[in-house]
Design a protein around this motif. Structure first.
Motif, PDB file in Angstrom:
ATOM      1  N   TRP A  47       0.935  -1.281   0.012  1.00  0.00           N
ATOM      2  CA  TRP A  47      -0.049  -0.075  -0.040  1.00  0.00           C
ATOM      3  C   TRP A  47       0.934   1.444  -0.056  1.00  0.00           C
ATOM      4  O   TRP A  47       2.072   1.201   0.468  1.00  0.00           O
ATOM      5  CB  TRP A  47      -0.928   0.066   1.086  1.00  0.00           C
TER       6      TRP A  47
ATOM      7  N   TRP B  87      -2.554   8.101  -3.864  1.00  0.00           N
ATOM      8  CA  TRP B  87      -3.492   6.816  -4.810  1.00  0.00           C
ATOM      9  C   TRP B  87      -2.801   6.833  -5.984  1.00  0.00           C
ATOM     10  O   TRP B  87      -1.771   7.277  -6.515  1.00  0.00           O
ATOM     11  CB  TRP B  87      -4.758   7.914  -5.034  1.00  0.00           C
TER      12      TRP B  87
ATOM     13  N   GLY C 278     -10.209  -2.415   1.213  1.00  0.00           N
ATOM     14  CA  GLY C 278     -10.444  -1.163   1.695  1.00  0.00           C
ATOM     15  C   GLY C 278     -10.642  -0.949   3.292  1.00  0.00           C
ATOM     16  O   GLY C 278     -10.628  -2.207   3.856  1.00  0.00           O
ATOM     17  N   THR C 279     -10.899   0.256   3.596  1.00  0.00           N
ATOM     18  CA  THR C 279     -11.219   0.417   5.158  1.00  0.00           C
ATOM     19  C   THR C 279     -12.603  -0.161   5.333  1.00  0.00           C
ATOM     20  O   THR C 279     -13.443  -0.613   4.637  1.00  0.00           O
ATOM     21  CB  THR C 279     -11.203   2.012   5.455  1.00  0.00           C
TER      22      THR C 279
ATOM     23  N   TYR D  10     -14.425  -5.295   6.648  1.00  0.00           N
ATOM     24  CA  TYR D  10     -13.566  -5.030   5.480  1.00  0.00           C
ATOM     25  C   TYR D  10     -14.378  -5.040   4.005  1.00  0.00           C
ATOM     26  O   TYR D  10     -15.166  -6.004   3.772  1.00  0.00           O
ATOM     27  CB  TYR D  10     -12.392  -5.927   5.508  1.00  0.00           C
TER      28      TYR D  10
ATOM     29  N   PHE E 168      -4.923   2.081   0.742  1.00  0.00           N
ATOM     30  CA  PHE E 168      -5.788   0.798   0.470  1.00  0.00           C
ATOM     31  C   PHE E 168      -4.593  -0.299   0.068  1.00  0.00           C
ATOM     32  O   PHE E 168      -3.712   0.044  -1.006  1.00  0.00           O
ATOM     33  CB  PHE E 168      -6.839   1.017  -0.558  1.00  0.00           C
TER      34      PHE E 168
ATOM     35  N   HIS F 154      -3.428  -3.302  -1.690  1.00  0.00           N
ATOM     36  CA  HIS F 154      -3.692  -3.986  -3.098  1.00  0.00           C
ATOM     37  C   HIS F 154      -2.426  -5.023  -3.722  1.00  0.00           C
ATOM     38  O   HIS F 154      -1.280  -4.544  -3.286  1.00  0.00           O
ATOM     39  CB  HIS F 154      -3.899  -2.923  -3.972  1.00  0.00           C
TER      40      HIS F 154
END
Length: 236
Positions: free
Chosen positions: A118, A123, A139-140, A146, A165, A167
């Motif tokens: 992350w 972004w 995500g949050t 989640y 986030f 990923h």
């Protein structure tokens, strides 16, 4: 008895409305505001550390004097087991200095993956140039659960990953390479603005990991202990 001036009544009404607005908005957005403030603080520090705190006047001057063309596809790549990475950032494309922007061309071989990670201060937008990619974006959880978004993206698709986030993406094809163009709103050079899963796991004591996963400490005996970026690797 003297009457209170109309303007005073209006002032009091405005104050009451203002208080109601602040209280209501604060209740709804307090967490977001705090998170934004922390992100701005952390982001500002990180970007300053990576040379992104260039005075506006200097950054503007570079827009007039530095070259505006960078041949990304022809740039010398960083090579990894599983693929390559070419980057246009303020270190390779000086006109980007102070602009909070960088662009990368990621090429993954069959079996190649981008290390799960992350970005604390940025972004990213990912455009699939060719091939197919498996994606996972965690995500949050403001509602207590989640959101784990798992999908496949193909040529011509655009994928957005919000700041912070967790990923990863990997080549979903068994026959063709994957090419992805990644745009960040940071001038930091990869991987200076990402935290990978390997370093994250290895930064913690084994007994803490064992407690978190609910397994014996011995379960982590085979996990490498290095704390360093992996960036791109390959399925074994």
């Amino acid at each position: 008895m003297s009457e209170k001036p109309v303007s005073d009544d209006r002032d009091e009404d405005a104050a009451r409305v203002s208080r109601r607005h602040v209280m209501g908005t604060g209740a709804a957005l307090g967490g977001a505001a705090l998170g934004g403030a922390l992100a701005a603080t952390v982001g500002g520090s990180a970007r300053a550390e990576h040379g992104s705190a260039t005075p506006a006047s200097d950054a503007s001057a570079k827009l007039d004097t530095d070259a505006h063309l960078f041949r990304l596809a022809a740039a010398e790549p960083s090579r990894y087991d599983g693929g390559t990475l070419r980057g246009a950032h303020e270190g390779t494309f000086p006109v980007l200095t102070g602009q909070q922007a960088s662009v990368y061309l990621v090429e993954l071989e069959v079996g190649g993956i981008r290390e799960p990670h992350w970005h604390p201060t940025a972004w990213e937008l990912n455009y699939i140039i060719s091939g197919k990619a498996d994606w996972t974006i965690l995500g949050t959880h403001p509602d207590g659960a989640y959101r784990n978004d798992v999908f496949e993206a193909s040529q011509g698709d655009l994928v957005f990953v919000p700041q912070g986030f967790f990923h990863y993406f990997g080549n979903a094809s068994n026959a063709e390479p994957l090419r992805v163009l990644v745009v960040f709103n940071t001038s930091a050079q990869e991987p200076n603005d990402d935290i990978g899963i390997v370093a994250t796991v290895n930064s913690l004591p084994r007994e803490v990991l064992a407690a978190a996963f609910g397994v014996p400490v011995a379960a982590f005996a085979g996990v490498p202990t290095e704390i360093e970026p992996v960036v791109i690797t390959k399925r074994k």
